[in-house]
Each structure stands twice: as structure tokens, then as C-alpha cells.
Design a protein around this motif. Structure first.
Motif, short mmCIF file in Angstrom:
data_model
loop_
_atom_site.label_atom_id
_atom_site.label_comp_id
_atom_site.label_asym_id
_atom_site.label_seq_id
_atom_site.Cartn_x
_atom_site.Cartn_y
_atom_site.Cartn_z
N VAL A 218 4.58 8.93 4.30
CA VAL A 218 4.15 9.57 5.55
C VAL A 218 3.41 10.87 5.24
CG1 VAL A 218 4.96 10.64 7.69
CG2 VAL A 218 6.03 8.52 6.84
N GLY A 219 2.26 11.01 5.92
CA GLY A 219 1.50 12.23 5.76
C GLY A 219 0.47 12.20 4.66
N THR A 220 0.29 11.06 3.99
CA THR A 220 -0.68 10.94 2.91
C THR A 220 -1.77 9.95 3.32
OG1 THR A 220 0.48 9.13 1.80
CG2 THR A 220 1.12 11.39 1.22
N PRO A 221 -2.97 10.04 2.72
CA PRO A 221 -4.04 9.10 3.07
C PRO A 221 -3.74 7.70 2.56
CG PRO A 221 -4.72 10.53 1.27
CD PRO A 221 -3.42 11.07 1.75
N ALA A 222 -4.28 6.70 3.25
CA ALA A 222 -4.04 5.31 2.86
C ALA A 222 -4.54 5.02 1.46
CB ALA A 222 -4.69 4.38 3.87
N GLU A 223 -5.58 5.74 1.03
CA GLU A 223 -6.14 5.52 -0.30
C GLU A 223 -5.13 5.84 -1.40
OE1 GLU A 223 -9.04 5.87 2.74
OE2 GLU A 223 -7.54 7.35 2.08
N ALA A 224 -4.13 6.65 -1.07
CA ALA A 224 -3.12 7.03 -2.07
C ALA A 224 -1.92 6.09 -2.08
CB ALA A 224 -2.66 8.46 -1.81
N ASP A 225 -1.92 5.06 -1.24
CA ASP A 225 -0.76 4.17 -1.16
C ASP A 225 -0.53 3.43 -2.47
OD1 ASP A 225 -0.49 5.03 1.40
OD2 ASP A 225 -1.19 3.19 2.35
N THR A 226 0.73 3.14 -2.74
CA THR A 226 1.13 2.50 -3.99
C THR A 226 1.23 0.99 -3.81
OG1 THR A 226 2.41 4.45 -4.62
CG2 THR A 226 2.93 2.38 -5.75
N LEU A 227 0.56 0.25 -4.67
CA LEU A 227 0.67 -1.21 -4.65
C LEU A 227 2.04 -1.59 -5.21
CD1 LEU A 227 -0.63 -4.01 -4.23
CD2 LEU A 227 -1.48 -3.85 -6.59
N VAL A 228 2.83 -2.29 -4.40
CA VAL A 228 4.19 -2.67 -4.78
C VAL A 228 4.25 -4.12 -5.23
CG1 VAL A 228 6.56 -2.91 -3.93
CG2 VAL A 228 5.18 -0.95 -3.22
N TYR A 229 3.46 -4.96 -4.59
CA TYR A 229 3.50 -6.40 -4.90
C TYR A 229 2.13 -6.99 -4.57
CZ TYR A 229 4.70 -11.36 -4.76
OH TYR A 229 4.73 -12.72 -4.98
N GLU A 230 1.65 -7.85 -5.44
CA GLU A 230 0.41 -8.58 -5.18
C GLU A 230 0.64 -10.05 -5.47
OE1 GLU A 230 -4.36 -8.62 -6.31
OE2 GLU A 230 -3.01 -7.19 -7.29
N GLU A 231 0.28 -10.88 -4.50
CA GLU A 231 0.45 -12.32 -4.64
C GLU A 231 -0.82 -12.92 -5.25
OE1 GLU A 231 1.50 -15.76 -5.21
OE2 GLU A 231 3.05 -14.51 -4.29
N ALA A 232 -0.68 -13.52 -6.42
CA ALA A 232 -1.83 -14.08 -7.12
C ALA A 232 -2.22 -15.46 -6.61
CB ALA A 232 -1.54 -14.14 -8.62
N ASP A 233 -1.27 -16.18 -6.04
CA ASP A 233 -1.53 -17.55 -5.60
C ASP A 233 -2.12 -17.50 -4.19
OD1 ASP A 233 -1.47 -20.18 -4.72
OD2 ASP A 233 0.46 -20.62 -5.62
N PRO A 234 -3.38 -17.94 -3.97
CA PRO A 234 -3.97 -17.89 -2.63
C PRO A 234 -3.28 -18.81 -1.64
CG PRO A 234 -5.37 -19.14 -4.11
CD PRO A 234 -4.30 -18.52 -4.96
N GLY A 235 -2.42 -19.69 -2.13
CA GLY A 235 -1.67 -20.56 -1.24
C GLY A 235 -0.40 -19.94 -0.69
N PHE A 236 -0.09 -18.70 -1.09
CA PHE A 236 1.11 -18.03 -0.62
C PHE A 236 0.73 -16.80 0.20
CE2 PHE A 236 3.33 -20.84 -3.21
CZ PHE A 236 4.70 -20.66 -3.11
#
Length: 696
Positions: A218-236
Motif C-alpha cells: 500500500v502506498g507504492t506505485p504498481a511498477e514496484a510490485d513484486t512478482l510472486v507467482y507466474e504461470e508458464a502453462d497458457p492452459g492454466f
């Protein structure tokens, strides 16, 4: 009825577009209606190709001209449907610590307000006013409002195009000061950390796939958000949530038959996600938490209709799962919610839902009983974990919705609210029944009916038969005030609970998907034939209705049994199935392959889909009257599917029956967002049904 067309429909030119797959060559002459810049159109409908826009607008003008003789009827329908809505309505407040949260409407407002008040009573605070935010916008929809655990902040998501790209904003609960935080292209909901200083959200990529989970401070720009999880399978797809205990944030990755769940300690939100069970094809599971245990709703080890197991919080691997509620074939466990001393589960058996309560200490079960022949239940676990009260809703096709608080210890139910129908409603004037229609393979298809008690069932009554039958979704036999406008005019309203849903357990779903998809269509035809055989209606007096995947059903039965139906209403219909499943760039295609099959990789799947895809099976011959509805910014069923379908039907059908396409140029999959604006779309559908049934 005079079916001559009073206005000229759009002429769709034909441009050869030949493709070859698995040795099959196909020419799709209306492929040009698919905008090359469709991703941009989702975000800004104004960039649509002018020729395509002109085609859609001419079809809209044609539909309006054809239906002009029902304009007075449509206005009357809107007036009476609106008269059944309590305009200053509100939900029953849901307690959460010192406050109770609820949704309310002010008279005349299209959009809701999200509010809270002190738990013991006191002044109302409006947290988010959807009506105020929607002012001056052609389209506006709130995804929801999620308050922080410390009750200090609220996050809300909104969509201004109908494309379901939601913008997230934050504001203070007291005073309503808007924070500078702004996050674009999300799914519109958040999962708050325990201290209210951060939350998780899901981001949609340019192909509208929810594929990344970020943590926002809270209070920070969206550009600073931390990537927590990325789904590699486009089917999920991925989603975020919280356990009922609020001790864990949940990240779920899933398609239509496989799930994978990660947990993050809500009190330590910067710790890495912890996997519960690695994905295995066909394994679906849902995770909850209580004390030092995880509770898991799973279909592992052949538990097709699901069972409930527990595992140690610190060792959740499959080898450590211990059974709590056994699998019973035909008894489908839909959900489970653990509270401090009890577990509450919603399940369905023999097509009817029920609520079962288990005491953790004694292991004793009891079910909450209901009397009607066909009804609908909803379970609302609320915000709290340390409680002995659960809330549920009950309705039937004749009985307005009732909201109960149920004491899990004393088994006392307290009626908190009954849906008000301001213009009046007497359930005794109506009848609800359930029939079982025999299918060709010996199965029986449940059909729920609603009609006025004085409607003669001698084969003369028109019938609106609704169906869906995909993704395991079951259409509830619930109360809906809009239907009364048809029923009061002599219609029988029917719901066919066909295969592809889970009305008779998971098997019912399995037997209506992929290679068995044809069962969905033949079940619907069997339901229609049975209604005729039982004298409920007559052949050629049925108006069939379905939307999205149910719109695909409409296209299929129009090809299979046109003589059965007076009319077809196909709302945002998924009718160009083969082309869509062959296009891996489209928003929903890879996650849909478990449901329909992958015709890119599998020749068998290609041939199965090609055999029923409505657009590919339009033939020379007669068709019922057809009304198709579309949304220009729809990311789920793109506008060009119904547009191409209607163009091909115009080319090939041999009768003069009505063929109408109406595209909402300001909305997406769900149509108009306002509660009263939506009635105009319903009125158009009902006026069409009444017109083709000869009741106007």
C-alpha cells in the motif's frame, strides 16, 4: 405471425480463407469479421475496423426494425419486471469483528453501494458508491470491494469497457480518501495480508489470461510490485484468495480438470508460496485451514464425486492425507467450509442440493432439511472463523429467496430476510415440478418446471426451455422474478439439467464433455420431446434459450432438430467452436482444451468438434426463428462468433423465419451492467419469445 422482414439485414461479403488441419481443408468465408486488432478492441472498442462496425450496426438496425412492433410490449415488460425489484434493497449485513458489511441500493440507482456499520448498530459508512463512479460512462461494473483485515482500507476493481480488464483502486474506509495506488489490467479482486499493509492480485496479459500474481505494498506505485507467482502453462489460469481462517493467502492454478494450490502465511506475506500438492492431470482440489491441519476437498484416488481429507500443516504432501469424509458415488461434494468447531459442506445428490454439518469434536453429522420438490441452496460462509453461525439462502422456482442464519450447535434457523416483490407475488398461484425425461441411452434428464396453476397443460401452452450443460455448471431451480413475465402470459418455464453439468454428480459432467459432448445436445432434445409427450407443450411451440456455452447448445440443437422449436435465443453464443479451439492466441482457448479437446494436436478432437460446431454445421434447410445477442468487448465469446454464425445462416437457410443479431456496442459477455439497463435486454428476449410463439 408475419415473418416478412421489414428492413434489410447486413450483407456479409465472402472472402475465401482456406486452412488445412489433419488432412481436412476448410474455407471460412466470414473470417474477415474477426478484427485483426482484437486485443486493442477489448480495451478500446473505438478502434474496431469501420467495415466490421458498419456490419454490426446494420444488423442492430435490422433487429430493431423487425422488433419495432413489440416496442410497446418491451416497455411494458421492463416496467413490470422493474416493479418486482425492491429499489432500495440491501443485503443482510455480514459481521466481521467490530463491523458488519453489506451491499445496498438507493431508489433509482443502477449500481450498488458497498457499506458497513458498527456491529451493534450505528451510523452507516458508504465505502464505495458504484452509482457515483458510473456517472457519465456508457459501461461500468464493479468487480467487488475487499476490505482489509484491520478495517482501515478497501480495495475495489472496476471495468469501464466490458472487457473484464479491471482497474484496482484503494481508499480509506473512514472518510473515503482515495489513495494514489492504481493498478491496471487485473481480475478485480485482492487477497489481503493480515496486517493490511499489502495484498496479492492477479494480472491479465494482452491475451486476457490471468497468469501472474503480484504483491502490492500500500502506498507504492504498481511498477514496484513484486512478482510472486507466474504461470508458464497458457492452459492454466491463476486466482488468489484466503482461507476461512484468514491465516493463509491462497494462490490457485487451474484449468477445468486440474488444480494446483500454493499457500502464503498471511502474517508473513513476503515468504515464498508453499506448494500443497503438485498438479496431476485430472486432479482437482481445494484447500482450507484449521489449527495445525489443512482440510482438502479432493477427487484423488478415484473419488470422482470428491472426498475430504486432512493433512498436517507442516507436511501437506499426498502421502500424509487422512480421510475425513469418504467418497460416495453420486453424492457430489460442492464445497466445504471449516469453522472453529464445525465443518459445513454443500453437496448435491439426486439432482438436489443439501447442507451437511459435521462437529469436529464428536464427528457427528446432521443435514439441514427442506421440503419442496425442486429448490436451490446457497451457502455463505461469511468473514468469520470463530463462530457457530453459518448463513445460507433458499429458494425455489415459486418461492422468493430466503436468507437464514443457522446455529450449528442448537440447530436453530433464524430467517433474516425474505426477498420482497413490491408488485406482489403469491407462490400459491404457481406450480413447480420436476420431470425426468428419458434419453436415448437409458439415462433420465431432470427437467424443472414453473407455470401458473391455471395454465392448461394440454399441449397448447408455449414453453421456454433453458439449458447450459458445460464446465460442470448446474443451473439451479431458483426463484427469478423476471420469469414471471413469461409465465403470467401463459408460458411454461423449464430448465433442462442436461449432461455437461453436475446435477447428477461428476459423472454427469464427464459424460457431457469432449468425446461425449453430443450427450449435452441429445439430452436437451430429449427434454423437449418429453415435454411434448407429457402434454406440457407442443412440438414447434418451444422457445429454446441458452447463453455462452449454452449458446453453443442452441446452435447445435437448431441444426439437429429445428422442427421442435418455434424459436432459438442464443446469448453471446459460443458457436464457432472449431475455429476458436484452433486459435491458441485467443483468451480462453488453451484453458478450454480439457473441456472440448485440443484440435490442434488431436485429429480425433478435431473431428469430434467439427461434427457439432454450430457454425461449421449450418446446412441448407429450414431453421426456427433465431435471435442472437453479442457484446463487442466480450473476451469470453468474441463478438465475431455470433456475427459469423448469423452471416452463414443468412446464406444457407431456406425459410423466411426471423434471423436477428443484436450486438451491445458498449458491453461485453454479461451485457449491460446496470440492474435496470439489463432489463431492457431481458425484455427484448421475452418479446421475441412471445412474438414467435404467437402471443403478441
Amino acid at each position: 405471425m408475419d415473418a416478412r422482414l421489414p428492413a434489410v439485414p447486413a450483407h456479409a461479403r465472402k472472402i475465401s480463407h482456406v486452412t488445412t488441419r489433419h488432412g481436412h481443408e476448410r474455407d471460412d468465408p466470414y473470417h474477415w469479421l474477426r478484427a485483426e486488432n482484437w486485443q486493442e478492441v477489448m480495451r478500446d472498442p473505438g478502434v474496431l475496423d469501420p467495415e466490421i462496425r458498419a456490419f454490426l450496426e446494420q444488423e442492430n438496425a435490422h433487429a430493431q426494425a423487425v422488433m419495432a412492433d413489440t416496442q410497446g410490449l418491451q416497455e411494458a415488460l421492463v416496467t413490470e419486471m422493474r416493479g418486482r425489484i425492491k429499489e432500495d434493497d440491501s443485503s443482510v449485513p455480514a459481521p466481521d469483528g467490530p463491523f458488519a458489511y453489506y451491499v445496498s441500493y438507493v431508489e433509482g440507482a443502477e449500481h450498488p453501494r458497498y457499506c458497513r456499520s458498527p456491529r451493534g448498530g450505528g451510523a452507516e459508512t458508504v465505502l464505495v458508491d458504484g452509482q457515483a463512479l458510473a456517472q457519465g460512462k456508457a459501461f461500468f461494473r464493479l468487480a467487488g470491494v475487499d476490505h482489509s483485515p484491520d478495517h482501515r482500507l478497501v480495495a475495489y476493481g472496476f471495468d469501464e469497457t466490458g472487457s473484464e480488464y479491471y482497474t484496482l483502486r484503494l481508499r480509506e474506509a473512514d472518510g473515503g480518501r482515495e489513495l494514489d495506488d492504481r493498478i491496471e489490467a487485473t481480475t478485480g479482486h485482492v487477497a489481503w495480508a493480515a496486517d493490511g499493509a499489502s495484498f496479492l492480485y492477479v494480472w491479465n496479459d494482452d491475451n486476457h489470461r490471468p497468469c501472474k500474481v503480484f504483491r502490492h505494498a500500500v502506498g507504492t506505485p504498481a511498477e514496484a510490485d513484486t512478482l510472486v507467482y507466474e504461470e508458464a502453462d497458457p492452459g492454466f489460469f491463476v486466482g488468489v484468495g484466503e482461507t476461512q481462517s484468514r491465516d493463509f493467502l491462497v494462490i490457485s492454478a487451474h484449468d477445468h480438470e486440474t488444480a494446483e494450490v500454493y499457500l502464503i502465511d498471511a502474517h508473513a506475506p513476503e515468504t515464498p508460496p508453499r506448494l500443497v500438492a503438485a498438479r496431476e492431470p485430472g486432479h482437482e482440489y481445494h484447500v482450507e485451514h484449521r489449527g495445525d491441519r489443512l482440510l482438502i476437498l479432493t477427487n484423488a484416488d478415484g473419488a470422482e464425486d470428491f472426498k475430504i481429507v486432512e493433512a498436517p500443516l507442516n507436511a501437506p504432501e499426498r502421502d500424509n492425507w487422512r480421510e475425513l469424509v469418504a467418497h460416495v458415488p453420486g453424492r457430489l461434494i460442492l464445497s466445504m467450509t471449516p469453522l472453529r468447531d464445525h465443518m459445513v459442506r454443500l453437496e448435491r445428490e439426486d439432482g438436489l442440493p443439501r447442507i451437511v454439518v459435521t462437529h469436529f469434536g464428536t464427528g457427528e453429522d446432521h443435514a439441514i432439511a427442506f421440503d419442496e420438490e425442486a429448490y436451490s441452496l446457497g451457502l455463505d460462509p461469511g468473514y468469520e472463523f470463530d463462530t457457530a453461525t453459518v448463513r445460507f439462502s433458499y429458494s425455489s422456482m415459486t418461492t422468493p429467496a430466503q436468507i437464514f442464519d443457522y446455529d450449528l450447535q442448537t440447530r436453530e434457523r433464524v430467517l433474516r430476510k425474505t426477498q420482497e416483490v413490491p408488485s406482489g407475488h403469491d407462490p400459491a398461484d404457481y406450480v413447480t415440478r420436476r420431470l425426468l425425461a428419458p434419453a436415448a441411452d437409458g439415462e433420465t434428464v431432470p427437467v424443472s418446471l414453473l407455470y401458473r396453476r391455471d395454465t392448461p397443460l394440454n399441449g397448447s401452452a408455449p414453453c421456454l426451455l433453458y439449458g447450459y450443460g458445460s464446465y460442470g455448471i448446474s443451473v439451479p431451480a431458483s426463484f427469478a422474478t423476471n420469469r414471471l413475465s413469461l409465465v403470467d402470459r401463459g408460458f411454461v418455464y423449464a430448465i433442462a439439467h442436461i449432461r455437461g453439468g453436475k446435477d447428477k454428480g461428476y459423472r454427469w459432467y464427464r459424460e457431457g464433455k469432449r468425446q461425449a459432448k453430443a450427450n449435452t445436445f441429445t439430452d436437451f432434445v430429449a427434454a423437449a420431446e418429453h415435454l411434448v409427450a407429457q402434454g406440457v407443450t407442443g412440438r414447434g411451440a418451444i422457445v429454446a434459450q441458452g447463453g455462452s456455452a449454452g449458446g453453443m447448445l442452441m446452435g447445435a440443437v437448431a441444426n439437429m432438430a429445428p422442427e421442435l422449436f418455434a424459436g432459438i435465443v442464443a446469448e453471446v453464443p459460443f458457436v464457432d467452436v472449431l475455429n476458436t479451439m484452433l486459435d491458441a492466441t485467443l483468451p480462453l482457448t488453451p484453458p478450454e482444451w480439457p473441456e472440448w479437446g485440443n484440435p490442434i494436436e488431436s485429429a480425433q478432437d478435431y473431428e469430434t468438434i467439427a461434427a457439432y460446431s454450430p457454425y461449421d454445421n449450418v446446412r441448407n434447410g429450414p431453421y426456427p426463428h433465431i435471435l442472437a445477442l453479442a457484446g463487442l468487448s466480450d473476451p469470453r465469446v468474441t463478438y465475431w462468433e455470433p456475427a459469423k454464425w448469423i452471416a452463414r445462416l443468412r446464406e444457407m437457410k431456406t425459410d423466411d423465419n426471423l434471423l436477428l443479431l443484436h450486438t451491445n456496442m458498449d458491453a461485453g459477455h454479461a451485457g449491460a451492467a446496470g440492474r435496470f439497463d439489463r432489463l431492457k435486454e431481458v425484455a427484448l428476449v421475452y418479446a421475441f419469445a412471445l412474438k414467435v410463439a404467437g402471443r403478441v
